[in-house]
Write an enzyme that holds these catalytic residues in place. Structure first.
Site, PDB file in Angstrom:
ATOM      1  N   ALA A 181       0.816  -1.213   0.000  1.00 45.44           N
ATOM      2  CA  ALA A 181       0.000   0.000   0.000  1.00 45.44           C
ATOM      3  C   ALA A 181       0.853   1.267   0.000  1.00 45.44           C
ATOM      4  O   ALA A 181       0.431   2.307  -0.506  1.00 45.44           O
ATOM      5  CB  ALA A 181      -0.936   0.002   1.212  1.00 45.44           C
ATOM      6  N   GLU A 245     -17.030   9.509  -2.252  1.00 43.07           N
ATOM      7  CA  GLU A 245     -17.554   8.588  -3.258  1.00 43.07           C
ATOM      8  C   GLU A 245     -18.690   7.751  -2.678  1.00 43.07           C
ATOM      9  O   GLU A 245     -19.713   7.519  -3.347  1.00 43.07           O
ATOM     10  CB  GLU A 245     -16.439   7.677  -3.766  1.00 43.07           C
ATOM     11  CG  GLU A 245     -16.904   6.668  -4.815  1.00 43.07           C
ATOM     12  CD  GLU A 245     -15.771   5.822  -5.369  1.00 43.07           C
ATOM     13  OE1 GLU A 245     -16.074   4.866  -6.106  1.00 43.07           O
ATOM     14  OE2 GLU A 245     -14.599   6.118  -5.067  1.00 43.07           O
TER      15      GLU A 245
END
Length: 380
Positions: A181, A245
């Site tokens: 990540a 979102e």
């Protein structure tokens, strides 16, 4: 449909904007939805018209948008929900892609891309999902290797909304694959860049008018100046923006429920069976009463999350909660609304069948139900 509660989240300027958006939708969108669903894509000219009307990048300052805030964005999202105009990729373009560029891009990038996006002259997409990695963004395999003043991208993406129409794509990729990540970056690729190609338009069970495609990157050379923000900071940026979102999905779901609740009330009052209207059967009234109660509860929560987000106080777990609840209720109630339409509910002319099918993706995209539960569980 009249609002289920007295709403205080919107100002007068938001409601004035709603009038303009509704006029545009009723004139330029609704009459053409069936054609777009048959063709599987919205013509680019519709985007240009929306840009001329100031309906894109609504929450960004001029000249990068129309100078509004998330309330203006929510108004347009609600109109998508009201009309079930799921063919439109406006919210993804305006409320997801453009904000990434504005938040993490530099002045040169702002000036290069955002005015064209506001005008509808450059349609945006974001390439997160890969064939082997769905909601797990840490596992993306698309790589970007720096060579001098360029990055060289290689990889593939799938399920990309606005994929065919896209003229600018934010690509989630690994610039340091060994770091997991911590090696993710966001790099912008423009249509026409050598090695960047679009695959087939994917066939879906819903969202028939929305162009969704595969994207391929074969030794795509992209200038270092197309990196958004800092190298290897992409995963952090994604986590910071995903709350909006998820709220976008919930706002649309809530309005969709309300719209089709009213359509179902109207239909059952007109449709007759066994010598009386369908509405006169106690089962129908009780189903609709329960739906109204549940929709009102959801409306209260969604509006509260919108208020928090407009104050920049919406947390990731609260965003996960509202998406999880909104999409679950949307799927449940649309199924019941379809049932109350009987056989006609399965016919496209009454729209409820299409809305029911379209709604199913809400529990998957933007982070699946399971991911939402994991985010919430971390706060227990």
């Amino acid at each position: 449909m009249q609002d289920l509660i007295q709403r205080t989240v919107f100002r007068e300027d938001h409601e004035q904007f709603r009038d303009a958006v509704r006029h545009f939708f009723d004139k330029e969108i609704v009459p053409h939805l069936a054609d777009w669903e048959r063709n599987g894509i919205v013509p680019k000219e519709v985007w240009r018209k929306a840009g001329r009307e100031g309906l894109l990048n609504t929450m960004l300052p001029e000249p990068y948008g129309s100078g509004g805030d998330f309330g203006h964005a929510a108004v347009l999202i609600e109109e998508v929900g009201r009309t079930n105009a799921t063919a439109l990729g406006f919210p993804l373009h305006s409320d997801i892609v453009a904000p990434y560029i504005y938040a993490y891009g530099n002045q040169e990038q702002h000036d290069r891309w955002l005015p064209k996006m506001a005008a509808g002259e450059m349609i945006g997409a974001i390439a997160m999902t890969e064939p082997g990695a769905g909601s797990d963004l840490k596992s993306v395999r698309t790589t970007a290797k720096r060579e001098g003043d360029h990055y060289v991208l290689n990889g593939a993406k799938t399920f990309i909304t606005n994929g065919i129409n896209s003229e600018i794509v934010i690509v989630v990729c690994k610039t340091a694959p060994d770091l997991g990540a911590k090696g993710v970056s966001l790099i912008v690729v423009e249509d026409g860049t050598p090695g960047f190609s679009k695959g087939r338009k994917l066939e879906k069970i819903g969202l028939m008018g929305q162009d969704t495609s595969e994207l391929f990157f074969d030794n795509v050379k992209v200038p270092v100046g197309n990196l958004l923000g800092e190298e290897n900071m992409g995963f952090k940026y994604l986590m910071q923006e995903l709350a909006q979102e998820r709220l976008v999905v919930a706002v649309r779901a809530a309005r969709c429920i309300e719209s089709f609740l009213q359509k179902t009330i109207d239909y059952t009052r007109e449709r007759k069976a066994f010598g009386q209207t369908v509405f006169e059967f106690q089962n129908t009234r009780f189903k609709l009463a329960e739906a109204k109660a549940q929709a009102t509860m959801l409306r209260t929560f969604v509006d509260e999350c919108m208020r928090l987000h407009m104050q920049r106080r919406l947390t990731p777990e609260r965003a996960a909660m509202v998406k999880l609840n909104a999409t679950a209720l949307q799927n449940k109630l649309l199924d019941e609304f379809l049932q109350l339409h009987g056989g006609y509910g399965y016919m496209t002319e009454y729209q409820v069948g299409r809305a029911w099918t379209d709604a199913r993706i809400g529990r998957i995209y933007g982070g699946s139900d399971e991911i939402m539960k994991e985010i919430i569980a971390r706060t227990l």
